[in-house]
Write a protein that holds these residues in place. Structure first.
Motif, short mmCIF file in Angstrom:
data_model
loop_
_atom_site.label_atom_id
_atom_site.label_comp_id
_atom_site.label_asym_id
_atom_site.label_seq_id
_atom_site.Cartn_x
_atom_site.Cartn_y
_atom_site.Cartn_z
N PRO A 150 0.92 -1.33 -0.16
CA PRO A 150 -0.09 -0.06 -0.08
C PRO A 150 1.02 1.10 0.25
CG PRO A 150 -0.46 -1.45 1.85
CD PRO A 150 0.59 -2.09 1.13
N ILE A 151 0.16 2.37 -0.45
CA ILE A 151 1.19 3.59 -0.34
C ILE A 151 1.15 4.14 0.79
CG2 ILE A 151 1.03 6.23 -1.35
CD1 ILE A 151 -0.35 5.50 -3.61
N THR A 152 2.33 4.44 1.06
CA THR A 152 2.72 4.95 2.61
C THR A 152 3.29 6.36 2.58
OG1 THR A 152 3.44 2.64 3.00
CG2 THR A 152 3.95 4.14 4.70
N VAL A 153 2.67 7.21 3.61
CA VAL A 153 3.28 8.12 3.66
C VAL A 153 3.58 8.72 5.23
CG1 VAL A 153 2.20 9.40 1.93
CG2 VAL A 153 0.96 9.51 3.75
N ASN A 154 4.54 9.38 5.52
CA ASN A 154 4.71 9.84 6.99
C ASN A 154 3.83 11.27 7.17
OD1 ASN A 154 5.90 12.17 6.13
ND2 ASN A 154 7.88 11.15 6.13
N GLY A 155 3.57 11.49 8.37
CA GLY A 155 2.87 12.53 8.86
C GLY A 155 3.05 13.78 8.23
N LEU A 156 4.27 14.18 8.14
CA LEU A 156 4.67 15.50 7.68
C LEU A 156 4.30 15.72 6.10
CD1 LEU A 156 6.12 18.03 8.44
CD2 LEU A 156 8.14 17.25 7.30
N LEU A 214 1.96 13.90 4.65
CA LEU A 214 0.45 13.98 4.56
C LEU A 214 -0.14 15.41 4.88
CD1 LEU A 214 -1.99 11.89 4.41
CD2 LEU A 214 -2.32 12.09 6.72
N ALA A 215 0.76 16.19 5.97
CA ALA A 215 0.26 17.57 6.12
C ALA A 215 0.44 18.26 5.00
CB ALA A 215 1.01 17.94 7.49
N LYS A 216 1.54 18.02 4.72
CA LYS A 216 2.07 19.30 3.43
C LYS A 216 1.07 18.85 2.02
CE LYS A 216 5.85 20.95 5.14
NZ LYS A 216 5.47 22.26 5.70
N ILE A 217 0.70 17.70 2.02
CA ILE A 217 -0.38 17.32 0.99
C ILE A 217 -1.79 17.93 1.27
CG2 ILE A 217 -1.77 15.56 -0.22
CD1 ILE A 217 0.49 13.73 0.06
N PHE A 218 -2.25 17.98 2.41
CA PHE A 218 -3.36 18.40 2.76
C PHE A 218 -3.22 19.91 2.95
CE2 PHE A 218 -4.94 14.30 3.70
CZ PHE A 218 -6.25 14.42 3.29
N ALA A 229 -16.64 -0.53 5.34
CA ALA A 229 -17.74 -1.32 4.64
C ALA A 229 -17.66 -1.10 3.29
CB ALA A 229 -19.09 -0.58 5.16
N ASN A 230 -16.99 -0.17 2.72
CA ASN A 230 -16.96 -0.01 1.22
C ASN A 230 -15.68 -0.60 0.65
OD1 ASN A 230 -19.16 1.89 0.21
ND2 ASN A 230 -18.58 2.87 2.28
N ASN A 231 -15.09 -1.30 1.62
CA ASN A 231 -13.79 -1.92 0.88
C ASN A 231 -12.94 -1.13 0.29
OD1 ASN A 231 -12.39 -4.33 0.64
ND2 ASN A 231 -14.02 -5.36 -0.41
N SER A 232 -12.80 0.27 0.82
CA SER A 232 -12.05 1.05 -0.03
C SER A 232 -10.47 0.95 0.48
CB SER A 232 -12.14 2.59 0.77
OG SER A 232 -13.51 2.76 0.60
N LEU A 233 -9.70 1.16 -0.56
CA LEU A 233 -8.04 1.21 -0.75
C LEU A 233 -7.63 2.43 0.43
CD1 LEU A 233 -6.53 -0.88 -2.29
CD2 LEU A 233 -6.03 1.02 -4.09
N THR A 234 -6.93 2.09 1.31
CA THR A 234 -6.54 3.24 2.22
C THR A 234 -5.21 3.15 2.26
OG1 THR A 234 -6.52 1.47 4.18
CG2 THR A 234 -8.46 2.90 3.57
N MET A 235 -4.62 4.09 2.58
CA MET A 235 -3.13 4.40 2.85
C MET A 235 -2.64 4.09 4.21
SD MET A 235 -1.85 8.19 1.49
CE MET A 235 -2.15 8.68 -0.10
N SER A 236 -1.41 3.63 4.14
CA SER A 236 -0.52 3.30 5.28
C SER A 236 0.19 4.62 5.73
CB SER A 236 0.65 2.23 5.08
OG SER A 236 -0.35 0.90 4.84
N LEU A 237 0.29 4.50 7.08
CA LEU A 237 0.98 5.76 7.53
C LEU A 237 2.20 5.57 8.55
CD1 LEU A 237 -2.10 7.67 8.80
CD2 LEU A 237 -0.78 8.17 6.55
N VAL A 238 3.18 6.37 8.47
CA VAL A 238 4.28 6.04 9.29
C VAL A 238 4.16 6.61 10.61
CG1 VAL A 238 6.88 6.36 9.73
CG2 VAL A 238 5.95 6.17 7.22
N ASN A 239 4.38 5.85 11.67
CA ASN A 239 3.61 6.29 13.06
C ASN A 239 4.83 7.13 13.66
OD1 ASN A 239 4.99 4.58 14.35
ND2 ASN A 239 3.23 3.22 14.74
#
Lengths: 291, 327, 314, 414
Positions: free
Chosen positions: D159-165, D167-171, D272-282
């Motif tokens: 799965p696509i993985t991003v770290n917190g930072l 993700l923040a820059k994306i949003f 419920a929707n079987n959506s593809l989700t991202m993994s995160l670096v904790n």
């Protein structure tokens, strides 16, 4: 070709009140000279949804003369008139049978397109119907513009000519841009006549053109007709016998028959109709026994 | 809408002169009843405006006139700049009019002058029925049918048309101004068509025959005579449609998404947005204190002023027009 | 004869003028006919275009909605599905009873009041009453959600909420009543004005009091048209969402209480459409079909009434 | 899918028992007592409760209502009014709802009670906020047909993985394209021969409209990893969003119809929707996929944190968050959802019904028979992770704080 000098003189001169006085009915009727037929009706009948409104009418409209159609209401005068420029085409279920020939060509089954036919056979209606959003100039020029004529010089000239013919030029020449609604009722009707004349029709149909006008305006229009017939053949429907006697050269008398369908009782020169009709019903009508 | 002479003026005089004179008090209960009913409704009318205006005062106090021109709108985080709502309202109504006016007037002309009489009745009844379809159903249709169509076909096609430039730049999402405008146009189409058809129907036949008898073609009659003569009435029809578009709440709540920054709103018609109506519908549930309810009342007041002005205008136009059309 | 001659010479012979006009007309005829046909076709196309969304709405509402027209769907109350049984959505009986209750009571209140108000407007003159008439006419066009504000601010907050009733069918009834009254009043007054003046004059000439004229002459004559106006207003009120959405809450049980929360067909559509559950969203089509049928039936009935009464009169 | 959840719940129970042992003796109710059916629900006055708010809680509360009606044989509820957290909070304060539900407690974002409130005497201390549901925030995305072949296969596997930072820059709109170096760095398996396989596709951020609790939980997390772009958490929509949606369903379809879109929905919804989700670096630097166990781990770690910062006390509201917890298996974006009620109830019967239902909702009874199936027993069927047992005890303590006439209602009626 006709000598137009008298007309053109009148055109160039300022509008003057008509000089013809109204004497006895018979005095006004012109002599019955032989004339060229421009519109001939043979066994013309109009039915609405297979109900006969007018049946079997035959007569000839002579060129440069005024032909009137008289008769009590319901006798099909207006129905017949509207058949002459194919206005019944708009009505669903209306059928015109028989033959109507314009200069020898059948207007229903011939090759003349309806729109072109209508610019050759113009019409003036009971109530003045100038286009409310157009100016006086635009109203008169509208027919030419509809027909694709755009040249301003020609339009200017034609508008002046038509308004002069309709005896309106002098009173409106200073306010051509004014809305048509600013004119009085009689002037509006003359504007409508000018609008019809501008496209240079061969025949002008008039459907009780004075029925909504006051006596003075009515007289203006009636006076106008005697000069107009020099340039255009006129067919007029009127419910007013005196008017028919005053303005027309030929006269058709229609009457509603047994089955409520209008029939042509008699067609003759106006003089004959009003002095010596051949049918008793005509005489009764002329003498006011019914109608 | 035509004004009829009130009979009471003359009739009052005639009654007084009768032989069997009605006793003075006999009509009193009737008059009293009517007076009471009128008084109740005058009170309600006053209360109606009073309630919205007075409840909006805390809102105005909070935002000042900034509600009218500031550009940040986010009800949940107490940012009350209403300009994006003005833009959203203008854009959706604009798209709706752009689509609905030509189609509506065109089909009214077709119904009035081209369609054969038996079909005409069916067609115009259908149009009138459409006008009563509840707006929430337009919302359902917009969200469940039009949204995916726009998203998959409509918006990519529009985007190709301008090569991705304004006004069709941005991401084709489906939900947004474009969808809202299109569904609004469908909602106001029956209104415009039905009223325009009535306006055309009231036109005196002599005008049409007059034009035909000097050799106009049917299209010339319609374009040069009928439409200009009916212009005030058509304007009234369009104005009433505009009023409906401006005041729509429920359907737009579903179709517009939410208010983004004003920047993206001006960049693309594909962007999500909000109108005064949709924001009221979306946030009414969040009122909890006089201030947050007051802000909604401010929106309601703005909506009331805009739609009220438009409707009064329409009313004036249609009245004057009907009088002018009688020759 | 050429165009130039016409332009230069003001004194044109009439026959030349006629020939020129007729020649020009013939020359332009083909193009004019083409343009005319093109324009008329454009009008027909616009009519067809106008029918595309209509067709799409009808097709979708019926196509997706008719599966829901089962006795089970109509007779069971709504049910909230859990996330792994998303299709367990129940039916609409709660919404049907809610709609009948709220719209029914609102109509019972609104009809007599509207008729009285229309009578008052009909009989009276003066600035105040003119203002009242203007108000009713303007109210017809204002967004219906404004009524919701009024009821919330003037009825719910000071009275109902103070006693612990925050979401009640009663508030919805008040709101719909206030929405219906202007619609009905305008229609009823128009019906009264439609009565020929000679009728009431004749009655007044016989010495009848105004109240008797109203009861015996005006109302009976105007009744069919009034009934039509009432039905049309009702058909509009039945489909309204905005004025009641935030006042009546939701109810998952079928009940007839004015003091409890209620669901109506439009608000159920709203909540279903606002939900994340695809089955609830899809059920919107079914509810929409029921709602649209109800609205159309009311509307068509009123048309039939008007057609009948007018036939008897002419 | 359902089985996995049941499994997760089973694992959770084990974890709960372990955790319960570590809890201090301060709690007045023991886990044993909860497990026995001590909810005396038969003694219930007739009273109607209005509830509503967060769409995140809706399925759980609605299922609990149905179950409550079965167990008690009474139907004292109007239905749950699903909208969003902001509505739940607002109506809990105005009194329209007897219980309002919100994904974030009062006064964390927005001046619900206090500064902006009309009644200055109102404070958060006048309310009791009970955690009733536990969930994570799923980051969903969509490439459509933009990706196929090797890249698609690789993405399925890893799965696509991003770290917190990142993700923040994306949003925050600072990272505009999917082939950004920052994204490449956390996805080495997608870099083949030095070339990043993700396409040069614009990232379209999809946001909820303002007032969404899910937005708050996500922004709270982003605030913890990137203070410069997200100086404060709020429930307002993202400023750089390409589009904003009024509910999760719309946002989900918005993401799935837009190439290059990124969005966020509740864990249960994605499940419920079987959506593809991202993994995160904790926070501990470990890559974690969104699972029930990972959310539970977040809650477990979070509870320790909350306890250390004063517990669920209205005085220490800002420490309610369980975002960005330390731990190898912790999914970093998770949160509790809260039931908000007035501390001093105005009506005795309504007060009794309110606390009884809250107690019912926030506990497990075992779920073997109708009689012992309580609110939290319904969690796994509805896409939630059951509250840890320790938290169930905490919840009861909190509910005891609801009073009528100055006396604790729950203590008085039990």
């Amino acid at each position: 070709m006709m000598d137009m000098s008298s007309v053109t003189n009148e055109m160039t001169e300022p509008f003057a009140p008509p000089t013809i006085s109204i004497g006895s009915l018979v005095d006004q009727i012109p002599s019955n000279a032989p004339a060229e037929t421009v519109l001939s009706l043979r066994d013309v009948a109009v039915t609405f949804n297979s109900k006969v409104a007018v049946r079997d009418v035959s007569f000839d409209v002579a060129k440069n003369r005024v032909t009137s159609m008289i008769g009590p209401s319901g006798s099909g005068k207006t129905t017949l008139l509207r058949a002459m420029n194919r206005l019944h085409d708009l009505t669903k279920g209306a059928v015109v049978s028989g033959t109507l020939e314009l200069d020898g060509e059948d207007i229903y089954r011939g090759s003349i397109p309806t729109t072109l036919l209508r610019s050759r056979i113009g019409m003036v209606f009971q109530r003045p119907n100038p286009f409310p959003t157009m100016s006086i100039y635009d109203n008169v020029a509208s027919g030419l513009r509809f027909n694709g004529i755009k040249k301003k010089a020609f339009l200017d000239d034609a508008v002046e000519h038509a308004l002069t013919s309709a005896a309106l030029w002098e009173s409106v020449k200073g306010r051509m841009k004014a809305a048509a609604g600013t004119l009085s009722g009689g002037e509006q009707q003359r504007l409508c006549i000018a609008r019809a004349l501008a496209v240079e029709p061969e025949i002008l149909l008039m459907d009780e053109p004075t029925s909504s006008l006051d006596p003075v305006s009515t007289q203006h229009i009636e006076d106008l007709m005697s000069t107009l017939k020099e340039i255009v053949t006129i067919v007029i429907v009127t419910h007013n016998m005196q008017q028919a006697a005053r303005v027309s050269d030929d006269c058709a008398f229609l009457l509603m028959g047994e089955d409520r369908a209008g029939e042509l009782i008699e067609f003759a020169s106006t003089e004959k109709i009003f002095t010596n009709p051949s049918d008793k019903r005509t005489l009764d009508y002329i003498q006011g026994r019914f109608g | 809408m035509t004004t009829v002479v009130e009979p009471s003026d003359q009739t009052l005089i005639t009654t007084t002169g009768r032989g069997r004179k009605p006793s003075a008090g006999s009509d009193r209960p009737y008059r009293t009843l009517l007076a009471i009913v009128s008084a109740i409704f005058i009170a309600i009318a006053i209360l109606f405006f009073y309630s919205i205006i007075s409840k909006s005062i805390p809102g105005w106090r909070q935002t000042g006139l900034g509600l009218l021109y500031r550009t940040n709108w986010n009800y949940g985080s107490s940012q009350y700049g209403g300009l994006p709502l003005f833009v959203g309202t203008a854009l959706t109504t604009g798209i709706a009019l752009l689509l609905a006016v030509p189609v509506g007037i065109g089909s009214a002309l077709a119904i009035a002058f081209l369609v054969p009489r038996p079909i005409r009745l069916v067609v115009s009844s259908v149009v009138e029925l459409l006008a009563v379809v509840p707006s929430v159903i337009y919302g359902v249709w917009g969200l469940l049918t039009m949204e995916s169509f726009l998203n998959q076909k409509g918006e990519p096609w529009l985007k190709n048309l301008t090569g991705g430039h304004w006004p069709f730049s941005g991401v084709p999402i489906g939900l947004g101004i474009m969808l809202g405008g299109i569904v609004l146009s469908v909602m106001i189409l029956p209104t415009i068509t039905a009223i325009s058809r009535d306006v055309f129907g009231a036109l005196p036949n002599e005008l049409i025959e007059g034009a035909l008898s000097i050799g106009a073609t049917r299209s010339q009659v319609l374009r040069k005579v009928v439409i200009p003569a009916c212009r005030p009435g058509l304007l009234g029809a369009v104005t009433l449609g505009t009023g409906r578009a401006l005041g729509e709440t429920i359907a737009l709540y579903f179709l517009l998404g939410g208010v983004p920054s004003i920047h993206s709103l001006c960049n693309s018609l594909f962007c999500t947005g909000g109108t005064f109506g949709s924001e009221i519908a979306g946030n009414f549930g969040q009122r909890n204190d006089p201030v947050s309810f007051g802000i909604l009342c401010c929106l309601a007041m703005i909506l009331m002023v805009i739609v009220g002005a438009v409707n009064l205008g329409a009313r004036a136009i249609v009245r004057r027009n009907l009088q002018r059309m009688l020759p | 004869m050429s165009t130039d001659v016409v332009e230069l010479d003001q004194e044109v012979e009439p026959e030349d003028r006629r020939a020129f006009v007729q020649r020009q007309s013939r020359e332009h005829y083909g193009r004019r006919v083409f343009l005319s046909r093109a324009f008329l076709s454009l009008l027909i196309v616009s009519l067809l275009v106008a029918f595309i969304p209509l067709f799409s709405i009808v097709q979708n509402v019926i196509g997706h909605g008719w599966h829901f027209l089962t006795w089970r769907f109509l007779s069971t109350p709504e049910q909230q599905p859990d996330i792994f049984h998303q299709s367990a959505i129940g039916g609409v009986s709660n919404a049907i009873t809610g709609t009948v209750l709220i719209d029914g009571v609102a109509m019972l209140v609104a009809v007599p009041l509207s008729i009285l108000l229309s009578m008052a407007l009909f009989e009276s003159k003066g600035r105040l009453m003119h203002a009242l008439r203007l108000y009713t006419e303007v109210m017809v066009g204002l967004p219906s959600i404004l009524v919701s504000f009024f009821v919330f601010a003037m009825v719910v907050t000071p009275f109902l909420a103070a006693s612990g009733y925050y979401f009640t069918a009663l508030a919805g009834v008040i709101s719909l009543t206030l929405l219906m009254i202007p619609l009905m009043t305008v229609a009823c007054e128009a019906a009264l004005r439609d009565v020929p003046v000679t009728y009431s004059e004749a009655a007044l000439a016989l010495g009848a009091r105004k109240s008797r004229v109203m009861m015996r002459v005006l109302l009976p004559y105007a009744f069919p048209r009034m009934l039509t106006g009432i039905m049309l207003s009702l058909s509009r009120a039945v489909g309204e969402t905005a004025p009641i959405l935030f006042l009546i809450g939701t109810s998952l049980v079928t009940n007839w209480s004015l003091w409890s929360e209620q669901t109506t067909l439009p608000t159920q559509i709203f909540h279903n459409l606002d939900s994340n559950n695809p089955y609830l969203r899809n059920a919107c089509w079914g509810i929409a079909l029921i709602l649209i049928t109800a609205v159309f039936v009311l509307n068509l009935t009123s048309r039939v009434i008007v057609a009948r009464s007018l036939r008897g009169r002419k | 899918m359902k089985k996995t959840i049941r499994g997760t719940a089973g694992a959770a129970m084990v974890a709960v028992s372990l955790l319960a042992a570590t809890l201090p003796a301060g709690a007045s109710f023991s886990i044993d007592k909860i497990m026995k059916n001590d909810l005396n629900v038969k003694v219930l006055p007739a009273s109607t409760l209005n509830m509503g708010g967060s769409s995140f809680d809706a399925p759980l509360v609605q299922a609990a209502e149905t179950q409550w009606n079965t167990v008690t044989g009474k139907a004292p509820f109007a239905s749950y009014n699903t909208s969003k957290s902001g509505v739940g909070r607002a109506n809990a304060i105005s009194g329209s709802y007897n219980i309002g539900f919100s994904d974030f407690p009062l006064n964390i974002a927005g001046p619900d009670v206090g500064a902006g409130s009309s009644d200055p005497s109102e404070t958060t201390a006048n309310y009791v906020q009970v955690p009733v549901a536990l969930g994570g925030v799923a980051i969903i995305f969509h490439f459509g047909t933009g990706i196929s072949g090797t890249t698609g296969a690789l993405m399925k596997k890893y799965p696509i993985t991003v770290n917190g930072l990142t993700l923040a820059k994306i949003f925050a709109g600072k990272i505009g394209f999917w082939d950004d170096a920052a994204i490449a760095k956390t996805n080495p398996h997608l870099v083949v021969k030095g070339k990043f396989l993700l396409p040069h596709l614009a990232i379209a951020v999809m946001s909820r409209t303002s007032g969404s609790g899910t937005t708050f939980v996500l922004q709270d997390y982003l605030n913890r990893v990137d203070k410069s772009d997200f100086p404060a958490a709020s429930s307002a929509s993202f400023t750089h969003a390409a589009a904003t949606f009024s509910n999760s369903g719309l946002l989900d379809s918005g993401v799935h119809s837009t190439l290059g879109a990124i969005g966020y929905v509740e864990y249960g919804y994605a499940l419920a929707n079987n959506s593809l989700t991202m993994s995160l670096v904790n926070k501990s630097g470990k890559t974690v996929a969104l699972t029930g166990a990972a959310v539970l781990a977040a809650a477990t770690a979070g509870l320790v944190y909350i306890k250390a910062h004063g517990g669920f006390s209205t005085a220490a509201l800002n420490n309610f968050s369980i975002n960005n917890q330390t731990g190898a298996t912790v999914y970093p974006i998770a949160g509790f959802s809260y039931a908000i009620v007035k501390k001093a109830q105005a009506d005795k019967n309504t007060g009794i019904a309110t606390v009884k239902f809250l107690d019912f909702l926030s506990h497990q009874g075992g779920g073997t028979t109708n009689a012992n199936t309580f609110g939290q027993d319904l969690s796994d069927n509805n896409g939630y992770v059951a509250l840890p047992a320790s938290l169930q005890i905490v919840a009861r303590t909190l509910i005891t704080g609801v009073t009528f006439g100055g006396k604790s209602i729950l203590s008085a009626t039990n």
